[in-house]
Design a protein around this motif. Structure first.
Motif, PDB file in Angstrom:
ATOM      1  N   LEU A 128      21.480 110.619  -1.334  1.00  0.00           N
ATOM      2  CA  LEU A 128      22.492 111.274  -0.505  1.00  0.00           C
ATOM      3  C   LEU A 128      23.680 111.633  -1.382  1.00  0.00           C
ATOM      4  O   LEU A 128      24.493 110.770  -1.715  1.00  0.00           O
ATOM      5  CB  LEU A 128      22.935 110.357   0.631  1.00  0.00           C
ATOM      6  N   PRO A 129      23.801 112.910  -1.797  1.00  0.00           N
ATOM      7  CA  PRO A 129      24.960 113.322  -2.587  1.00  0.00           C
ATOM      8  C   PRO A 129      26.088 113.822  -1.667  1.00  0.00           C
ATOM      9  O   PRO A 129      25.843 114.583  -0.733  1.00  0.00           O
ATOM     10  CB  PRO A 129      24.409 114.462  -3.442  1.00  0.00           C
ATOM     11  N   LEU A 130      27.300 113.397  -1.946  1.00  0.00           N
ATOM     12  CA  LEU A 130      28.490 113.871  -1.242  1.00  0.00           C
ATOM     13  C   LEU A 130      29.454 114.398  -2.296  1.00  0.00           C
ATOM     14  O   LEU A 130      29.857 113.654  -3.201  1.00  0.00           O
ATOM     15  CB  LEU A 130      29.137 112.741  -0.446  1.00  0.00           C
ATOM     16  N   VAL A 131      29.799 115.669  -2.208  1.00  0.00           N
ATOM     17  CA  VAL A 131      30.625 116.294  -3.237  1.00  0.00           C
ATOM     18  C   VAL A 131      32.096 116.182  -2.839  1.00  0.00           C
ATOM     19  O   VAL A 131      32.537 116.788  -1.866  1.00  0.00           O
ATOM     20  CB  VAL A 131      30.236 117.770  -3.436  1.00  0.00           C
ATOM     21  N   MET A 132      32.858 115.397  -3.599  1.00  0.00           N
ATOM     22  CA  MET A 132      34.290 115.304  -3.390  1.00  0.00           C
ATOM     23  C   MET A 132      35.020 116.346  -4.224  1.00  0.00           C
ATOM     24  O   MET A 132      36.072 116.846  -3.831  1.00  0.00           O
ATOM     25  CB  MET A 132      34.795 113.899  -3.736  1.00  0.00           C
ATOM     26  N   GLY A 133      34.450 116.693  -5.375  1.00  0.00           N
ATOM     27  CA  GLY A 133      35.035 117.729  -6.209  1.00  0.00           C
ATOM     28  C   GLY A 133      34.143 118.007  -7.401  1.00  0.00           C
ATOM     29  O   GLY A 133      33.840 117.101  -8.178  1.00  0.00           O
ATOM     30  N   GLY A 134      33.687 119.263  -7.528  1.00  0.00           N
ATOM     31  CA  GLY A 134      32.816 119.621  -8.638  1.00  0.00           C
ATOM     32  C   GLY A 134      31.534 120.238  -8.137  1.00  0.00           C
ATOM     33  O   GLY A 134      31.502 120.920  -7.119  1.00  0.00           O
ATOM     34  N   MET A 135      30.435 119.976  -8.829  1.00  0.00           N
ATOM     35  CA  MET A 135      29.122 120.490  -8.466  1.00  0.00           C
ATOM     36  C   MET A 135      28.102 119.377  -8.667  1.00  0.00           C
ATOM     37  O   MET A 135      28.146 118.653  -9.667  1.00  0.00           O
ATOM     38  CB  MET A 135      28.739 121.703  -9.328  1.00  0.00           C
ATOM     39  N   VAL A 173      18.205 103.862  -0.661  1.00  0.00           N
ATOM     40  CA  VAL A 173      18.771 105.207  -0.800  1.00  0.00           C
ATOM     41  C   VAL A 173      19.892 105.145  -1.833  1.00  0.00           C
ATOM     42  O   VAL A 173      20.679 104.195  -1.847  1.00  0.00           O
ATOM     43  CB  VAL A 173      19.330 105.723   0.542  1.00  0.00           C
ATOM     44  N   GLU A 174      19.955 106.156  -2.691  1.00  0.00           N
ATOM     45  CA  GLU A 174      21.049 106.250  -3.648  1.00  0.00           C
ATOM     46  C   GLU A 174      22.147 107.138  -3.075  1.00  0.00           C
ATOM     47  O   GLU A 174      21.949 108.322  -2.834  1.00  0.00           O
ATOM     48  CB  GLU A 174      20.569 106.838  -4.974  1.00  0.00           C
ATOM     49  N   LEU A 175      23.321 106.549  -2.845  1.00  0.00           N
ATOM     50  CA  LEU A 175      24.501 107.300  -2.420  1.00  0.00           C
ATOM     51  C   LEU A 175      25.299 107.682  -3.656  1.00  0.00           C
ATOM     52  O   LEU A 175      25.656 106.816  -4.468  1.00  0.00           O
ATOM     53  CB  LEU A 175      25.369 106.461  -1.482  1.00  0.00           C
ATOM     54  N   THR A 176      25.561 108.987  -3.824  1.00  0.00           N
ATOM     55  CA  THR A 176      26.301 109.473  -4.979  1.00  0.00           C
ATOM     56  C   THR A 176      27.464 110.336  -4.512  1.00  0.00           C
ATOM     57  O   THR A 176      27.252 111.345  -3.825  1.00  0.00           O
ATOM     58  CB  THR A 176      25.402 110.312  -5.906  1.00  0.00           C
ATOM     59  N   VAL A 177      28.670 109.922  -4.845  1.00  0.00           N
ATOM     60  CA  VAL A 177      29.847 110.759  -4.609  1.00  0.00           C
ATOM     61  C   VAL A 177      30.144 111.503  -5.903  1.00  0.00           C
ATOM     62  O   VAL A 177      30.376 110.887  -6.952  1.00  0.00           O
ATOM     63  CB  VAL A 177      31.050 109.920  -4.168  1.00  0.00           C
ATOM     64  N   VAL A 178      30.096 112.815  -5.848  1.00  0.00           N
ATOM     65  CA  VAL A 178      30.279 113.654  -7.031  1.00  0.00           C
ATOM     66  C   VAL A 178      31.756 113.982  -7.182  1.00  0.00           C
ATOM     67  O   VAL A 178      32.394 114.501  -6.261  1.00  0.00           O
ATOM     68  CB  VAL A 178      29.465 114.955  -6.910  1.00  0.00           C
ATOM     69  N   ALA A 196      22.066 116.498  11.490  1.00  0.00           N
ATOM     70  CA  ALA A 196      22.036 115.191  10.842  1.00  0.00           C
ATOM     71  C   ALA A 196      21.296 115.302   9.514  1.00  0.00           C
ATOM     72  O   ALA A 196      20.366 116.099   9.358  1.00  0.00           O
ATOM     73  CB  ALA A 196      21.360 114.175  11.747  1.00  0.00           C
ATOM     74  N   THR A 197      21.717 114.493   8.547  1.00  0.00           N
ATOM     75  CA  THR A 197      21.034 114.438   7.259  1.00  0.00           C
ATOM     76  C   THR A 197      19.837 113.511   7.377  1.00  0.00           C
ATOM     77  O   THR A 197      19.969 112.366   7.812  1.00  0.00           O
ATOM     78  CB  THR A 197      21.989 113.924   6.171  1.00  0.00           C
ATOM     79  N   GLU A 198      18.673 114.010   7.014  1.00  0.00           N
ATOM     80  CA  GLU A 198      17.457 113.206   7.122  1.00  0.00           C
ATOM     81  C   GLU A 198      17.328 112.298   5.904  1.00  0.00           C
ATOM     82  O   GLU A 198      17.293 112.755   4.764  1.00  0.00           O
ATOM     83  CB  GLU A 198      16.234 114.110   7.257  1.00  0.00           C
ATOM     84  N   ILE A 199      17.274 110.994   6.191  1.00  0.00           N
ATOM     85  CA  ILE A 199      17.231 109.973   5.148  1.00  0.00           C
ATOM     86  C   ILE A 199      16.028 109.072   5.422  1.00  0.00           C
ATOM     87  O   ILE A 199      15.727 108.739   6.571  1.00  0.00           O
ATOM     88  CB  ILE A 199      18.527 109.127   5.142  1.00  0.00           C
ATOM     89  N   ALA A 200      15.367 108.650   4.363  1.00  0.00           N
ATOM     90  CA  ALA A 200      14.251 107.717   4.511  1.00  0.00           C
ATOM     91  C   ALA A 200      14.789 106.304   4.674  1.00  0.00           C
ATOM     92  O   ALA A 200      15.746 105.911   4.007  1.00  0.00           O
ATOM     93  CB  ALA A 200      13.334 107.787   3.302  1.00  0.00           C
ATOM     94  N   PRO A 201      14.203 105.504   5.567  1.00  0.00           N
ATOM     95  CA  PRO A 201      14.615 104.096   5.639  1.00  0.00           C
ATOM     96  C   PRO A 201      14.253 103.389   4.338  1.00  0.00           C
ATOM     97  O   PRO A 201      13.387 103.827   3.582  1.00  0.00           O
ATOM     98  CB  PRO A 201      13.812 103.561   6.827  1.00  0.00           C
TER      99      PRO A 201
END
Length: 625
Positions: free
Chosen positions: A615-622, A515-520, A507-512
């Motif tokens: 929380l970064p999620l890479v859809m395509g790239g770096m 949170v910034e969610l970023t799809v790359v 599981a990804t540890e996230i602070a309550p």
């Protein structure tokens, strides 16, 4: 966050893949340091994952095109306990005709080293051993082609490219009448039609299930229509008989889910002639959900069932977690249920979440009582569910199943029962439901009246489909390559006190809190975001359990979003769907093409005060963050 420019970041040396062993290498381990001079593509996959199977097929032409410059390595990082069995993995590599070396990574060591967060994920490593690109999900072939082409040109000019054959050593294959059969269908007269998946054909057996009567299909991968000797399929799946009055009108008797072709095929039993009746052969990726059958794209139809209350053939489209509806007489396809979000949510069919629906069964006895039900199994949530008409339309209900990451083998009351990646379902003569509990190697029985699950048989080799023939249950034992009758006469049920399991994926540890969610996403070389008709990106966020997200749920056009996670939760899942449209730029392309990149994540999270606030999620790239 999205950008049309590659972010500047420190070069990252690719970690050496580590695991239990290797397949398709003659047993020899591979090291990246020994592959210097080659472009290396790591494909993180699990054989339960239909999107991973899509990527295997997407990569085949790319591997042929760059046969001397590219080495693909499949990193098998299992989701379910059964997938960690080395024999099960070897069978899957053969079943799906994987043409490249595969690392067996049962402890997810390499998964962790590369910080992977989704199945499938692709990582490109340049000839000097540095990570240069990441992508999650499917549909990235054109981007990969451009990136690999640039790397080949660059390193050829620098003298750091080494051409030559790859390290694959193909395994031997056994010769059996059936090879990884998937589903079965009872025909008039007691004969049995079997989808012979790895032989890409259909086989009709006598009522004994062993005497071969005929084969429909040439046995080679393809989508050709015609007579039984020339027609071809690609990993056919479920089948359903049309009512006689419908069959007479349309000229065929059986509808076949031609899974990897993304087609429905019609078979005329009188002579075995095969025709394409729905689908374009392309995979559905956009929001277009209906229209003329020959012009409407499907995605991995896994099973089909004629259901009178729906007015046609219900299609379990495992590839996008929806159910479709095919009307053979009108020649149309429409959406029937699901939103494309992978998960477990009941309610009206248009709002429900499904997760790789892989088996359908009509409760004909209930229909006669005026209580129609369509039973289904969702493989990725290890769930048994049903659909019935309600006052305001069709409704979805769950009998057994807890979510994307819980599974096991436990009987008893439905709320306590557990399955593991079931692929098939059938009705028993007493009105109870037989479940092919595939990854538990078991046949289970659910009693809808009592709300209790029990076990009928164990030690069945990946049961994937079942039918009743003269009151006896006939099961497709897929990795045993045969039909079996594993339930002795008179045996009704046994109770199993099995263990509950959770997916071993960390599981990804996230602070309550915030949170910034970023799809790359960066468009591939030679492309730019398509903003001709408005925003080119879309982001949809939801969560489970209910109440986990204080704010941030819903749709939007930005790929960065502020989420607020509630206090008081220890675990949960963020469901994230992102898409981006990009087109060829204006650099002299005569016929510019546009593409839609889409990815669906189910991210297990653990809330802890020391967790990350991004929380970064890479859809395509770096990721440059």
């Amino acid at each position: 966050m999205s950008s049309e420019h590659k972010p500047k970041r420190a070069r990252v040396r690719a970690p050496e893949p580590t695991g239990r062993g290797w397949l398709n290498t003659g047993g020899q381990p591979l090291r990246l340091s020994e592959l210097r001079g080659k472009v290396v593509l790591l494909d993180f996959w699990a054989f339960c994952c239909v999107n991973c199977l899509h990527v295997l097929d997407e990569l085949r032409p790319l591997e042929r095109e760059f046969a001397e410059e590219l080495v693909t390595i499949g990193v098998h990082s299992p989701k379910f306990e059964h997938e960690a069995d080395p024999e099960a993995l070897a069978a899957a590599v053969e079943r799906y005709e994987v043409d490249h070396p595969v690392l067996d990574d049962p402890e997810l060591a390499t998964w962790r080293d590369y910080a992977v967060k989704a199945w499938p994920t692709l990582v490109v490593i340049d000839p000097e051993g540095y990570v240069v690109h990441e992508a999650a999900g499917e549909g990235h072939v054109e981007a990969l082609r451009r990136i690999i082409s640039e790397l080949v040109t660059e390193h050829e000019g620098r003298g750091t490219l080494h051409r030559g054959g790859g390290p694959r050593v193909p395994p031997r294959q056994a010769d059996t009448t059936l090879r990884y059969p998937s589903k079965a269908l009872g025909l008039e007269g007691g004969t049995v039609l079997v989808a012979d998946s790895a032989h890409h054909s259909l086989v009709e057996f006598a009522p004994d299930g062993e005497t071969l009567l005929r084969r429909i299909g040439s046995g080679t991968r393809g989508a050709a229509d015609g007579d039984p000797d020339t027609a071809s399929f690609r990993e056919p799946g479920g089948m359903t008989l049309l009512p006689r009055h419908v069959a007479e009108r349309v000229g065929y008797d059986v509808v076949v889910a031609d899974t990897v072709n993304h087609l429905l095929r019609g078979v005329r039993l009188a002579d075995g002639a095969v025709t394409t009746v729905a689908g374009t052969g392309a995979q559905w990726r956009d929001e277009a959900r209906g229209g003329p059958a020959a012009e409407t794209a499907l995605t991995s139809p896994w099973d089909v069932a004629w259901w009178e209350p729906a007015g046609g053939v219900v299609i379990a489209m495992a590839g996008n977690h929806t159910l479709g509806l095919f009307d053979p007489v009108a020649g149309t396809v429409a959406g029937f249920a699901g939103t494309t979000v992978e998960g477990l949510r009941d309610g009206p069919v248009e709002e429900a979440f499904f997760a790789q629906t892989s088996g359908l069964a009509v409760d004909e006895a209930a229909e006669e009582r005026g209580e129609p039900r369509l039973w289904l199994v969702d493989a990725e949530t290890s769930a048994l569910r049903w659909i019935r008409p309600g006052e305001r339309g069709f409704e979805v209900h769950t009998a057994v199943g807890r979510g994307l990451f819980d599974f096991g083998h436990a009987d008893g009351p439905a709320a306590e029962a557990l399955l593991q990646h079931p692929l098939g379902v059938a009705m028993l003569p007493d009105g109870t439901v037989a479940v092919c509990d595939t990854y538990n190697g078991a046949v289970r029985r659910y009693d809808p009246e009592a709300g209790v699950m029990s076990t009928l048989a164990r030690e069945v080799a990946e049961p994937s489909g079942a039918i009743t023939v003269e009151g006896e249950l006939v099961v497709v034992a897929s990795t045993a390559h045969r039909l079996e009758r594993p339930v002795p006469p008179g045996v009704t049920a046994q109770l199993v006190e099995g263990a509950a399991h959770r997916v071993s994926r960390p599981a990804t540890e996230i602070a309550p809190g915030e949170v910034e969610l970023t799809v790359v996403f960066q468009p591939p070389p030679g492309q730019k975001l398509d903003e001709r008709y408005g925003p080119s990106t879309r982001l949809e966020v939801s969560s489970s359990p209910e109440g986990l997200l204080v704010s941030g749920e819903g749709d939007g056009t930005e790929l960065t979003r502020r989420l607020v996670l509630a206090e008081g939760f220890e675990h949960g899942v963020l469901h994230v769907v992102a898409q981006a449209a990009s087109c060829d730029d204006d650099s002299g392309v005569e016929h510019p093409a546009c593409r839609l990149t889409r990815q669906d994540w189910g991210v297990p999270i653990r809330l802890t005060p020391d967790g990350a606030a991004r929380l970064p999620l890479v859809m395509g790239g770096m990721d440059a963050g």
